[in-house]
Design a protein around this motif. Structure first.
Motif, PDB file in Angstrom:
ATOM      1  N   LEU A   1     -14.224 -45.604   1.637  1.00 44.55           N
ATOM      2  CA  LEU A   1     -15.616 -45.745   1.212  1.00 44.55           C
ATOM      3  C   LEU A   1     -15.979 -44.718   0.147  1.00 44.55           C
ATOM      4  CD1 LEU A   1     -17.289 -46.258   4.719  1.00 44.55           C
ATOM      5  CD2 LEU A   1     -16.976 -47.998   2.945  1.00 44.55           C
ATOM      6  N   MET A   2     -15.336 -43.574   0.181  1.00 42.39           N
ATOM      7  CA  MET A   2     -15.661 -42.509  -0.763  1.00 42.39           C
ATOM      8  C   MET A   2     -15.304 -42.852  -2.207  1.00 42.39           C
ATOM      9  SD  MET A   2     -17.201 -39.987   0.688  1.00 42.39           S
ATOM     10  CE  MET A   2     -17.466 -39.207   2.294  1.00 42.39           C
ATOM     11  N   PHE A   3     -14.532 -43.913  -2.414  1.00 45.48           N
ATOM     12  CA  PHE A   3     -14.228 -44.344  -3.792  1.00 45.48           C
ATOM     13  C   PHE A   3     -15.486 -44.878  -4.472  1.00 45.48           C
ATOM     14  CE2 PHE A   3      -9.842 -44.375  -2.259  1.00 45.48           C
ATOM     15  CZ  PHE A   3      -9.181 -43.810  -3.340  1.00 45.48           C
ATOM     16  N   SER A   4     -16.471 -45.256  -3.690  1.00 43.16           N
ATOM     17  CA  SER A   4     -17.701 -45.815  -4.238  1.00 43.16           C
ATOM     18  C   SER A   4     -18.765 -44.746  -4.437  1.00 43.16           C
ATOM     19  CB  SER A   4     -18.244 -46.900  -3.295  1.00 43.16           C
ATOM     20  OG  SER A   4     -19.552 -47.275  -3.679  1.00 43.16           O
ATOM     21  N   SER A   5     -19.247 -44.618  -5.669  1.00 46.08           N
ATOM     22  CA  SER A   5     -20.344 -43.693  -5.950  1.00 46.08           C
ATOM     23  C   SER A   5     -21.612 -44.120  -5.235  1.00 46.08           C
ATOM     24  CB  SER A   5     -20.606 -43.628  -7.460  1.00 46.08           C
ATOM     25  OG  SER A   5     -19.492 -43.130  -8.142  1.00 46.08           O
ATOM     26  N   LEU A   6     -21.813 -45.438  -5.124  1.00 49.28           N
ATOM     27  CA  LEU A   6     -22.993 -45.953  -4.431  1.00 49.28           C
ATOM     28  C   LEU A   6     -23.001 -45.478  -2.980  1.00 49.28           C
ATOM     29  CD1 LEU A   6     -22.918 -49.562  -5.880  1.00 49.28           C
ATOM     30  CD2 LEU A   6     -24.730 -47.889  -6.264  1.00 49.28           C
ATOM     31  N   TYR A   7     -21.835 -45.400  -2.372  1.00 48.43           N
ATOM     32  CA  TYR A   7     -21.755 -44.936  -0.996  1.00 48.43           C
ATOM     33  C   TYR A   7     -21.961 -43.425  -0.921  1.00 48.43           C
ATOM     34  CZ  TYR A   7     -19.927 -43.720   3.585  1.00 48.43           C
ATOM     35  OH  TYR A   7     -19.791 -43.211   4.847  1.00 48.43           O
ATOM     36  N   ARG A   8     -21.328 -42.676  -1.823  1.00 51.75           N
ATOM     37  CA  ARG A   8     -21.414 -41.214  -1.767  1.00 51.75           C
ATOM     38  C   ARG A   8     -22.835 -40.708  -1.996  1.00 51.75           C
ATOM     39  NH1 ARG A   8     -17.193 -41.614  -5.241  1.00 51.75           N
ATOM     40  NH2 ARG A   8     -18.305 -40.481  -6.891  1.00 51.75           N
ATOM     41  N   TYR A   9     -23.592 -41.431  -2.803  1.00 51.39           N
ATOM     42  CA  TYR A   9     -24.936 -40.965  -3.143  1.00 51.39           C
ATOM     43  C   TYR A   9     -26.044 -41.761  -2.456  1.00 51.39           C
ATOM     44  CZ  TYR A   9     -22.912 -38.105  -6.876  1.00 51.39           C
ATOM     45  OH  TYR A   9     -22.199 -37.174  -7.583  1.00 51.39           O
TER      46      TYR A   9
ATOM     47  N   ASN B   1     -22.765 -36.940  11.570  1.00 52.80           N
ATOM     48  CA  ASN B   1     -23.615 -37.600  10.575  1.00 52.80           C
ATOM     49  C   ASN B   1     -24.386 -36.612   9.707  1.00 52.80           C
ATOM     50  OD1 ASN B   1     -23.198 -40.451  11.203  1.00 52.80           O
ATOM     51  ND2 ASN B   1     -24.146 -39.962  13.169  1.00 52.80           N
ATOM     52  N   ARG B   2     -24.924 -35.558  10.315  1.00 52.00           N
ATOM     53  CA  ARG B   2     -25.808 -34.659   9.592  1.00 52.00           C
ATOM     54  C   ARG B   2     -25.151 -34.011   8.374  1.00 52.00           C
ATOM     55  NH1 ARG B   2     -30.628 -33.104  11.975  1.00 52.00           N
ATOM     56  NH2 ARG B   2     -31.006 -33.940  14.054  1.00 52.00           N
ATOM     57  N   TYR B   3     -23.891 -33.590   8.519  1.00 51.53           N
ATOM     58  CA  TYR B   3     -23.242 -32.885   7.406  1.00 51.53           C
ATOM     59  C   TYR B   3     -22.746 -33.833   6.312  1.00 51.53           C
ATOM     60  CZ  TYR B   3     -18.777 -34.185   9.607  1.00 51.53           C
ATOM     61  OH  TYR B   3     -17.717 -34.873  10.142  1.00 51.53           O
ATOM     62  N   MET B   4     -22.974 -35.129   6.510  1.00 50.60           N
ATOM     63  CA  MET B   4     -22.518 -36.087   5.503  1.00 50.60           C
ATOM     64  C   MET B   4     -23.379 -36.069   4.239  1.00 50.60           C
ATOM     65  SD  MET B   4     -19.734 -37.272   6.627  1.00 50.60           S
ATOM     66  CE  MET B   4     -19.398 -38.696   5.596  1.00 50.60           C
ATOM     67  N   PHE B   5     -24.421 -35.237   4.193  1.00 52.91           N
ATOM     68  CA  PHE B   5     -25.143 -35.095   2.939  1.00 52.91           C
ATOM     69  C   PHE B   5     -24.256 -34.421   1.890  1.00 52.91           C
ATOM     70  CE2 PHE B   5     -25.919 -30.783   4.411  1.00 52.91           C
ATOM     71  CZ  PHE B   5     -26.041 -30.045   3.244  1.00 52.91           C
ATOM     72  N   LEU B   6     -23.092 -33.916   2.327  1.00 54.10           N
ATOM     73  CA  LEU B   6     -22.134 -33.314   1.397  1.00 54.10           C
ATOM     74  C   LEU B   6     -21.193 -34.353   0.779  1.00 54.10           C
ATOM     75  CD1 LEU B   6     -21.144 -30.093   3.410  1.00 54.10           C
ATOM     76  CD2 LEU B   6     -22.662 -30.241   1.423  1.00 54.10           C
ATOM     77  N   LYS B   7     -21.417 -35.612   1.047  1.00 55.16           N
ATOM     78  CA  LYS B   7     -20.554 -36.664   0.493  1.00 55.16           C
ATOM     79  C   LYS B   7     -20.382 -36.589  -1.025  1.00 55.16           C
ATOM     80  CE  LYS B   7     -22.713 -40.159   2.326  1.00 55.16           C
ATOM     81  NZ  LYS B   7     -23.094 -41.556   2.644  1.00 55.16           N
ATOM     82  N   PRO B   8     -21.421 -36.249  -1.795  1.00 52.15           N
ATOM     83  CA  PRO B   8     -21.234 -36.180  -3.250  1.00 52.15           C
ATOM     84  C   PRO B   8     -20.162 -35.179  -3.691  1.00 52.15           C
ATOM     85  CG  PRO B   8     -23.571 -36.272  -2.730  1.00 52.15           C
ATOM     86  CD  PRO B   8     -22.842 -36.077  -1.429  1.00 52.15           C
ATOM     87  N   PHE B   9     -19.778 -34.250  -2.806  1.00 46.68           N
ATOM     88  CA  PHE B   9     -18.775 -33.241  -3.156  1.00 46.68           C
ATOM     89  C   PHE B   9     -17.372 -33.633  -2.704  1.00 46.68           C
ATOM     90  CE2 PHE B   9     -22.855 -31.056  -2.570  1.00 46.68           C
ATOM     91  CZ  PHE B   9     -22.986 -30.425  -3.797  1.00 46.68           C
ATOM     92  N   TYR B  10     -17.222 -34.847  -2.242  1.00 50.63           N
ATOM     93  CA  TYR B  10     -15.934 -35.275  -1.669  1.00 50.63           C
ATOM     94  C   TYR B  10     -14.786 -35.115  -2.652  1.00 50.63           C
ATOM     95  CZ  TYR B  10     -12.402 -38.268   0.538  1.00 50.63           C
ATOM     96  OH  TYR B  10     -11.248 -38.758   1.090  1.00 50.63           O
ATOM     97  N   TRP B  11     -14.938 -35.596  -3.863  1.00 55.94           N
ATOM     98  CA  TRP B  11     -13.835 -35.574  -4.824  1.00 55.94           C
ATOM     99  C   TRP B  11     -13.662 -34.220  -5.502  1.00 55.94           C
ATOM    100  CZ3 TRP B  11     -10.339 -38.977  -4.171  1.00 55.94           C
ATOM    101  CH2 TRP B  11     -10.668 -40.256  -3.695  1.00 55.94           C
TER     102      TRP B  11
END
Length: 311
Positions: free
Chosen positions: A155-163, A126-136
């Protein structure tokens, strides 16, 4: 009835399109804010993943972030340094940093701070998921981010989820400058102040912890990290930082020693170094050095590395 069905279908399609447009706009706006952060967590993440070409890369969690001063290493070793450490993180975050770094360039030296009990802990997904905005923008870290759940890739297709979990860290850098470390400190986040001891307590004893079983998944993930650096030709130094009180040799350290031969890296174990233990003036808390202590530690580690390189 047919007209009603058509009208409902149109409304549903309109709603879906509206949500999609909002989601896209949300991503564009927050991506712009993130890439224009004056400092802070995401400023540091962007430099770590995308622009740093430092000769020496410091990696680890809070002890790496607070205990290693890039300026001290630069003065002693004559090489550029960037501290990518991030508090509260573990090996999956280190792997993300590794993948993004090796995709762009090969550091001459990597200094990896590993805790004496690291391999006795579960991998935190969970902790490293703050990097979600860099997924794409960073396909090399996608497989690591996708481990959180079987649905992550969708889920990563959604900007609302990534941010959705970045608001606080994204905006606070605009309000409180330097809260995650001054930019001039090159990734370091020094801690100011020192331990205030209660003289009625006895601090002259070793840290006693219940011995836990080593986690096989954690060891395997560490081995991937070590193997990749070894294959890339990186000179790796694993550092075990001191605590205020000394600790016993741990099963994790035994594993580090065994893996050092297999993956050709050096270990600098300062867990019980007499220059630090029982010296409250050098510690912010029981586990983290203050700036004065960090400078002393950085100088000691840098000199050890310089001696090893010379030999």
């Amino acid at each position: 009835m047919k007209n009603v069905i058509i009208r409902i279908s149109r409304n549903i399609i309109f709603l879906i399109l509206l949500v999609a447009i909002i989601d896209i706009l949300f991503g564009v706006i927050f991506n712009f804010i993130m890439y224009n952060s004056p400092d802070g967590r995401y400023f540091k993440s962007i430099h770590t993943l995308e622009t740093s070409t430092a000769d020496i890369l410091i990696m680890g969690s809070s002890k790496a972030e607070t205990n290693f001063n890039p300026h001290v290493f630069e003065k002693t070793l004559g090489l550029s340094v960037w501290n990518s450490g991030r508090g509260g993180q573990s090996i999956p975050f280190f792997r993300c940093v590794q993948e993004a770094t090796l995709k762009r360039y090969i550091p001459k030296i990597v200094i990896l701070n590993l805790g004496a009990y690291r391999l006795e802990n579960e991998l935190d997904k969970n902790r490293y998921m703050f990097l979600k905005p860099f997924y794409w923008s960073h396909p090399e870290i996608r497989p690591i981010l996708e481990r959180k759940s079987n649905n992550e890739k969708y889920l990563m297709f959604s900007s609302l989820y990534r941010y959705n979990s970045v608001f606080y860290y994204l905006f606070r850098s605009f309000v409180i400058h330097g809260i995650d470390g001054d930019v001039k400190m090159k990734g370091m986040k020094p801690r100011i102040g020192s331990i205030k001891l209660d003289t009625s307590l006895n601090y002259k004893h070793k840290i006693e912890r219940d011995e836990k079983t080593l986690k096989e998944e954690t060891i395997l993930e560490l081995e991937i990290l070590l193997k990749k650096f070894n294959e890339a030709g990186v000179q790796l130094y694993v550092v075990i930082s001191p605590d205020f009180q000394p600790g016993d040799k741990t099963p994790s350290i035994d594993v580090y020693n065994k893996l050092s031969e297999k993956y050709n890296f050096k270990i600098i174990n300062l867990m019980n170094d007499n220059d630090f233990i029982y010296k409250p003036e050098l510690f912010k808390d029981a586990a983290h050095l203050n700036l004065e202590g960090a400078n002393i530690l950085s100088n000691k580690v840098a000199k050890k590395i310089k001696s090893m390189l010379h030999n």
